[in-house]
Design a protein around this motif. Structure first.
Motif, mmCIF file in Angstrom:
data_model
loop_
_atom_site.group_PDB
_atom_site.id
_atom_site.type_symbol
_atom_site.label_atom_id
_atom_site.label_comp_id
_atom_site.label_asym_id
_atom_site.label_seq_id
_atom_site.Cartn_x
_atom_site.Cartn_y
_atom_site.Cartn_z
ATOM 1 N N PHE A 1 0.834 -1.207 0.000
ATOM 2 C CA PHE A 1 0.000 0.000 0.000
ATOM 3 C C PHE A 1 0.867 1.254 0.000
ATOM 4 N N VAL A 2 1.967 1.230 0.769
ATOM 5 C CA VAL A 2 2.854 2.399 0.818
ATOM 6 C C VAL A 2 3.429 2.678 -0.565
ATOM 7 N N ALA A 3 3.857 1.619 -1.263
ATOM 8 C CA ALA A 3 4.409 1.804 -2.610
ATOM 9 C C ALA A 3 3.355 2.370 -3.557
ATOM 10 N N TYR A 4 2.118 1.875 -3.436
ATOM 11 C CA TYR A 4 1.029 2.394 -4.277
ATOM 12 C C TYR A 4 0.737 3.855 -3.941
ATOM 13 N N ALA A 5 0.663 4.169 -2.628
ATOM 14 C CA ALA A 5 0.358 5.546 -2.213
ATOM 15 C C ALA A 5 1.470 6.498 -2.630
ATOM 16 N N TRP A 6 2.716 6.024 -2.624
ATOM 17 C CA TRP A 6 3.840 6.857 -3.048
ATOM 18 C C TRP A 6 3.661 7.301 -4.503
ATOM 19 N N THR A 7 3.243 6.366 -5.339
ATOM 20 C CA THR A 7 3.026 6.698 -6.748
ATOM 21 C C THR A 7 1.776 7.552 -6.925
ATOM 22 N N ALA A 8 0.693 7.196 -6.222
ATOM 23 C CA ALA A 8 -0.584 7.893 -6.408
ATOM 24 C C ALA A 8 -0.535 9.332 -5.922
ATOM 25 N N THR A 9 0.253 9.599 -4.862
ATOM 26 C CA THR A 9 0.317 10.947 -4.304
ATOM 27 C C THR A 9 1.468 11.762 -4.882
ATOM 28 N N GLY A 10 2.172 11.198 -5.851
ATOM 29 C CA GLY A 10 3.295 11.925 -6.424
ATOM 30 C C GLY A 10 4.463 12.062 -5.468
ATOM 31 N N GLY A 11 4.611 11.085 -4.562
ATOM 32 C CA GLY A 11 5.733 11.113 -3.624
ATOM 33 C C GLY A 11 5.511 11.997 -2.420
ATOM 34 N N SER A 12 4.264 12.141 -1.951
ATOM 35 C CA SER A 12 3.960 12.980 -0.790
ATOM 36 C C SER A 12 4.173 12.176 0.494
ATOM 37 N N VAL A 13 5.296 12.409 1.162
ATOM 38 C CA VAL A 13 5.605 11.679 2.388
ATOM 39 C C VAL A 13 4.613 12.034 3.497
ATOM 40 N N LEU A 14 4.204 13.288 3.577
ATOM 41 C CA LEU A 14 3.270 13.712 4.628
ATOM 42 C C LEU A 14 1.906 13.051 4.460
ATOM 43 N N GLN A 15 1.454 12.904 3.212
ATOM 44 C CA GLN A 15 0.167 12.246 2.983
ATOM 45 C C GLN A 15 0.251 10.771 3.369
ATOM 46 N N ILE A 16 1.371 10.125 3.061
ATOM 47 C CA ILE A 16 1.539 8.718 3.431
ATOM 48 C C ILE A 16 1.622 8.580 4.945
ATOM 49 N N GLN A 17 2.290 9.522 5.618
ATOM 50 C CA GLN A 17 2.341 9.496 7.076
ATOM 51 C C GLN A 17 0.936 9.562 7.673
ATOM 52 N N LYS A 18 0.092 10.391 7.086
ATOM 53 C CA LYS A 18 -1.288 10.492 7.561
ATOM 54 C C LYS A 18 -2.050 9.194 7.313
ATOM 55 N N GLU A 19 -1.870 8.609 6.143
ATOM 56 C CA GLU A 19 -2.581 7.371 5.818
ATOM 57 C C GLU A 19 -2.159 6.231 6.733
ATOM 58 N N LEU A 20 -0.878 6.185 7.111
ATOM 59 C CA LEU A 20 -0.373 5.115 7.969
ATOM 60 C C LEU A 20 -0.575 5.404 9.444
ATOM 61 N N ASN A 21 -1.062 6.608 9.763
ATOM 62 C CA ASN A 21 -1.320 6.996 11.153
ATOM 63 C C ASN A 21 -0.035 6.980 11.980
ATOM 64 N N HIS A 22 1.045 7.467 11.396
ATOM 65 C CA HIS A 22 2.322 7.537 12.095
ATOM 66 C C HIS A 22 2.451 8.866 12.822
ATOM 67 N N ARG A 23 3.009 8.831 14.029
ATOM 68 C CA ARG A 23 3.291 10.063 14.754
ATOM 69 C C ARG A 23 4.618 10.672 14.312
ATOM 70 N N ARG A 24 5.572 9.815 13.999
ATOM 71 C CA ARG A 24 6.903 10.269 13.610
ATOM 72 C C ARG A 24 7.092 10.087 12.107
ATOM 73 N N LEU A 25 7.656 11.109 11.493
ATOM 74 C CA LEU A 25 7.931 11.011 10.065
ATOM 75 C C LEU A 25 8.987 9.945 9.784
ATOM 76 N N GLY A 26 9.878 9.724 10.750
ATOM 77 C CA GLY A 26 10.908 8.708 10.578
ATOM 78 C C GLY A 26 10.333 7.316 10.390
ATOM 79 N N SER A 27 9.214 7.025 11.040
ATOM 80 C CA SER A 27 8.572 5.715 10.866
ATOM 81 C C SER A 27 8.078 5.543 9.436
ATOM 82 N N THR A 28 7.553 6.615 8.868
ATOM 83 C CA THR A 28 7.081 6.551 7.486
ATOM 84 C C THR A 28 8.239 6.354 6.521
ATOM 85 N N VAL A 29 9.354 7.014 6.788
ATOM 86 C CA VAL A 29 10.522 6.895 5.912
ATOM 87 C C VAL A 29 11.031 5.456 5.888
#
Length: 680
Positions: free
Chosen positions: A462-490
């Motif tokens: 899902f992360v790989a799909y969201a990366w492509t669908a959002t044009g590489g928006s790390v903040l949007q993926i962080q929100k989708e994964l419900n992460h508190r830390r951006l490092g967890s998303t990375v």
């Protein structure tokens, strides 16, 4: 009956009420051994450190001989206070991994002593040399775990910390299968779960009398329905308004001797099999983008007064046809959630409600067993019994408590079971997903075989799909994964698929920029973005871009092809002289020259609210004569090309400004309409 209609049916009927009176809450047994204790996690976890005092000298088979280690009574006694503090809130799986880290150190000490090192009997004998050697032979996580315990013990003993250098941190990069592999696996998971749903459909149709037994599999279903009716009759004869699998077991025992089917197939026909439960669980993971832990810890409410057995599913605040499913992840104290549509038969909420409804008689059995197990434990605790026996009784209570509230119940050869952190993978080799993939690969040529996939890879996909669908928006993926830390998303983004896409994007960006520079063209961001998205940009598209940029824009953000020659039906009195421009700017009425672009949203929203204001304050005849009505219809039609949420927000913004007088809508050629109260 279709799959879709079945999910609606399973959502609507009420779940039978429970007739189980729970005994008083229980506490874990206490131990006189300081190396054996229960922590305060929920549920409490038994922490057994005795093996580090006594050693492990009894392998179950010859493969485990290399896992033996000697006991170190004084060392574990010194470390035990720090270990108790550290493990006081550990869950079962975390405690198991931490104890495995300690075992690796105990074996490391044995290897050191076999080479001539002094016996390690106390914390005081741990040297920097041992730390250097351990860094070369012990994993990164195990090294940090033990070092933290040793440093805490040193602090309590008023000794300096160890200052051991940890080994290199392992790479978090994940190897992710291609997207088409996950697509095939997802289709297989759907087919597996819907096969179970189809059987439930057929069973319901036969029971309701809306279909006749005509299919080959109907023979078993008819026998299962007959057994169910007898179980219901048995429960009614005993004065109970509900039936359980125990009633069914009594019926199955009295089946005629000429039955050709094993009795466990009767249970499988009525309830959910182990394979079907795993299909449902993995399909839930694929649809919810959750980790396994919050999915496994969803708790069914077994309270007789509960309004719903699934309190974690909430009605959507705006759409009654949708829902929000909220879990709980204890590791991060977060609440992952997922929205779904009840009309979508594969959605996580529909899967959960279906499996809870179909396995409810199994849950009743577990609740009765739990009640009896609690009573047995309290009776044993009230009289002097051996610690080992009391612990076994408590462990049985814990097992039944977890299973009775688990969503993922199934029946296996007449026994009621629930998926947990180990069994969801499968209890035999090969594991569940490996078997599913092997079945898929049998129909594919060798060069197209699916790679190995684990349950955690479904979230990575899902992360790989969201990366492509959002044009590489790390903040949007962080929100989708419900992460508190951006490092967890990375960490999730560090996988082979995302890295390959990122490298390709970077190469394309560099190639595009240097190609433009070599050709002597301006480094235009719009041109670069177009080439990176579509691979090329034709001369015709270059001309269109230049034409668009040269176009003048009206006050509502709509470009005009020829502002110096407006049509007569827009500005009848306009005299073209090559210098004057259109001042009317009612652009949605001008089909000849108007060019609507992405930046037109705010202006169109503003104009729509201005026209609504005119309609509510002007006489009807004057409003119609001015063509405001046509302009309003065309403006609202143009707004349908934009995102509805953004349109609603912008129109609400301009509506407030007009109502409070901070924006005055113009009427004709620049004349301002006086603000009057809107008609109710």
């Amino acid at each position: 009956m279709s799959i879709r209609s079945t999910f609606r049916d399973l959502n609507s009927p009420p779940v039978p009420q429970l007739a189980v009176v729970e005994p008083e809450s229980i506490s874990p047994p206490e131990s006189v051994d300081p190396l054996l204790f229960y922590n305060v996690a929920q549920p409490p976890v038994l922490i057994d450190l005795r093996e580090f005092r006594d050693g492990w000298r009894h392998p179950q088979n010859h493969y485990q001989k290399k896992l033996l280690y000697r006991g170190r009574p004084k060392l574990i006694e010194e470390l035990s206070p720090a270990l108790r503090d550290r493990m006081m809130f550990f869950r079962q799986e975390t405690a198991r991994k931490f104890l495995e880290s300690l075992r690796s150190w105990w074996r490391f000490f044995d290897r050191l002593e076999s080479t001539g090192f002094e016996k390690v009997a106390s914390v005081r004998q741990l040297t920097d040399t041992m730390g250097l050697l351990a860094a070369a032979s012990i994993s990164y996580g195990s090294f940090l775990d033990f070092r933290s315990i040793v440093d805490a013990t040193h602090q309590a003993m008023r000794r300096p910390p160890t200052f051991w250098l940890a080994p290199a941190k392992p790479s978090t990069r994940r190897t992710l299968a291609p997207e088409d592999h996950f697509s095939r696996l997802w289709q297989a998971l759907k087919r597996g779960w819907f096969a179970s749903v189809n059987r439930a459909n057929r069973l319901n149709a036969l029971e309701a009398g809306t279909s006749r037994a005509e299919l080959p599999q109907d023979e078993l279903l008819v026998k299962a329905l007959n057994a169910k009716q007898q179980a219901i009759a048995l429960a009614e004869s005993e004065g109970r308004g509900y039936w359980t699998i125990d009633d069914l077991a009594k019926v199955v025992e009295n089946l005629p001797a000429n039955e050709v089917r094993p009795d466990w197939e009767i249970y499988a026909a009525l309830f959910v099999t182990p394979t079907e439960a795993r299909f449902a669980f993995h399909l839930f993971l694929a649809g919810s983008r959750w980790n396994t832990a919050p999915a496994l810890t969803l708790k069914v409410d077994t309270n007789p007064d509960a309004t719903s057995p699934t309190p974690f599913i909430h009605e959507h605040p705006e759409n009654p046809g949708r829902y929000t499913l909220v879990g709980f992840k204890e590791r991060g104290f977060s609440e992952p959630d997922v929205d779904g549509d009840w009309k979508t038969d594969r959605s996580p909420g529909a899967i959960v409600r279906a499996i809870v409804q179909r396995t409810w008689p199994l849950r009743l059995v577990l609740l009765h067993q739990l009640r009896q197990a609690k009573s047995d434990y309290l009776e044993a605790k009230a009289i002097p019994v051996a610690e080992d026996k009391l612990r076994k009784l408590y462990e049985n209570v814990q097992r039944l408590e977890a299973a009775s509230t688990s969503v993922w119940l199934y029946v296996h050869r007449g026994q009621v079971c629930a998926l947990d952190s180990r069994s969801y993978r499968g209890n035999t080799q090969p594991k569940f997903l490996d078997r599913v993939i092997a079945t898929i690969n049998q129909t594919l040529p060798p060069e197209k075989h699916l790679a190995k996939v684990t349950a955690s890879d479904l979230r990575d996909a899902f992360v790989a799909y969201a990366w492509t669908a959002t044009g590489g928006s790390v903040l949007q993926i962080q929100k989708e994964l419900n992460h508190r830390r951006l490092g967890s998303t990375v960490i999730y983004l560090d996988n082979t698929r995302v890295n390959a896409e990122s490298a390709q994007v970077f190469r394309t960006l560099c190639d595009t920029m240097f190609d433009l520079l070599r050709s002597g063209k301006v480094l235009d961001p719009t041109v670069v973005a177009k080439i990176m998205k579509d691979g090329s940009m034709s001369e015709a598209e270059h001309v269109r871009l230049e034409d668009y940029r040269r176009q003048r824009k009206s006050r509502i953000g709509v470009a005009c092809k020829d502002p110096k020659n407006p049509p007569k039906h827009i500005s009848p009195d306009f005299v073209a002289n090559g210098r004057s421009e259109c001042v009317v700017q009612r652009c949605t009425l001008c089909l000849e020259n108007a060019v609507i672009g992405p930046e037109s949203l705010d202006g169109l929203s503003m104009r729509a609210e201005e026209l609504v204001s005119h309609e509510s304050t002007m006489p009807m005849q004057a409003f119609s004569f001015s063509r405001f009505k046509d302009e309003l219809e065309r403006t609202e039609l143009a707004l349908k090309g934009f995102d509805p949420t953004e349109v609603r927000q912008r129109r609400e913004y301009w509506r407030r400004r007009i109502d409070d007088g901070t924006h005055r809508p113009p009427e004709f050629n620049g004349a301002v309409v006086p603000i009057l109260p809107r008609k109710p």
